[in-house]
Scaffold this motif. Structure first.
Motif: not given
Length: 269
Positions: A29-55
């Protein structure tokens, strides 16, 4: 999608005005820019995203979890008492003995909360947020469910009772008017008092925002037509009727902000 409300990009912190094109992350239930990194580009950033979703998912709570734990605790205690009493025959005694009514009641209640919780979870969206099994600070009691809609907050108490819920009015002319809630022959008027107390606790957190109380009777003997009623501002109804009312709610309340405030104050049990 075009945002219904203004928000802030979770990744870069950019302000996103209402109606701006953005990516809505339904699970967290969060939002992000369409310009922000995609799954393939984000790397460690997406790992943090997955942790946020889990929490975020964990913070929603699990419907009926505290009642289920209490049932399991009481059941284990009852079985241990039988094993100690019957020694080598303890296993047989456990298998042949009926559960104590006071223990079984917790299982009945947990099932009711779980079933209503599943119905409410099916409504979760950008405009409806749900919290389950919330601890009341400084008390052993809890709030079964809280639903946040654009029109306001609903405090929901789930009850799995047999019989037909009805409102009985006594007095009114020569005597004071008294409203009673019966389910079958069972006087359940005190349940309304309990919901009203929970409503006030939620109002203490959200201030002037609209807060509505509800008694949702799961598996009760409701009539084919009508049957729901309101007493002292508390709605008595069934899961399908409750879901319909929540889904039809319209307003401008910031659902996600209210959800975070309530989740922070009323922790998952």
């Amino acid at each position: 999608m075009k945002l219904r409300y203004a928000g802030v990009c979770r990744l870069c912190g950019a302000e996103l005005p209402a109606k701006a094109d953005a990516i809505y992350e339904r699970t967290a239930k969060t939002v992000r820019c369409v310009e922000c990194p995609t799954d393939a580009q984000a790397g460690p950033l997406m790992m943090a995203e997955e942790q946020l979703v889990e929490n975020a998912v964990a913070d929603v709570g699990v419907a009926g979890s505290s009642a289920r734990r209490e049932y399991e605790r009481r059941k284990a205690k009852d079985e241990e008492r039988l094993r100690q009493k019957w020694g080598k025959l303890g296993g047989i005694a456990v298998a042949l003995s009926d559960e104590k009514q006071t223990t079984k009641a917790w299982d009945v209640g947990a099932v009711g909360e779980e079933r209503l919780g599943a119905r409410l979870d099916a409504l979760a969206s950008e405009s409806i947020a749900v919290l389950h099994d919330r601890q009341i600070p400084g008390s052993k009691a809890n709030i079964d469910h809280i639903a946040i809609t654009p029109a306001g907050i609903w405090v929901i108490d789930a009850k799995r009772y047999k019989g037909r819920p009805e409102l009985v009015i006594e007095g009114g002319i020569l005597r004071p008017r008294v409203e009673k809630v019966l389910v079958g022959r069972r006087d359940c008027t005190k349940l309304v008092d309990g919901v009203l107390k929970q409503v006030e606790l939620v109002r203490d957190v959200v201030g002037d925002l609209p807060v509505t109380g509800s008694l949702c009777f799961v598996e009760a003997d409701w009539p084919l037509f009508g049957g729901s009623f309101t007493t002292r501002g508390v709605h008595a109804l069934w899961p399908k009727r409750l879901a319909k009312m929540l889904g039809e709610a319209e307003g401008s309340l910031d659902v996600l902000a209210v959800r975070e405030a309530l989740a922070s104050h009323f922790r998952a049990a």
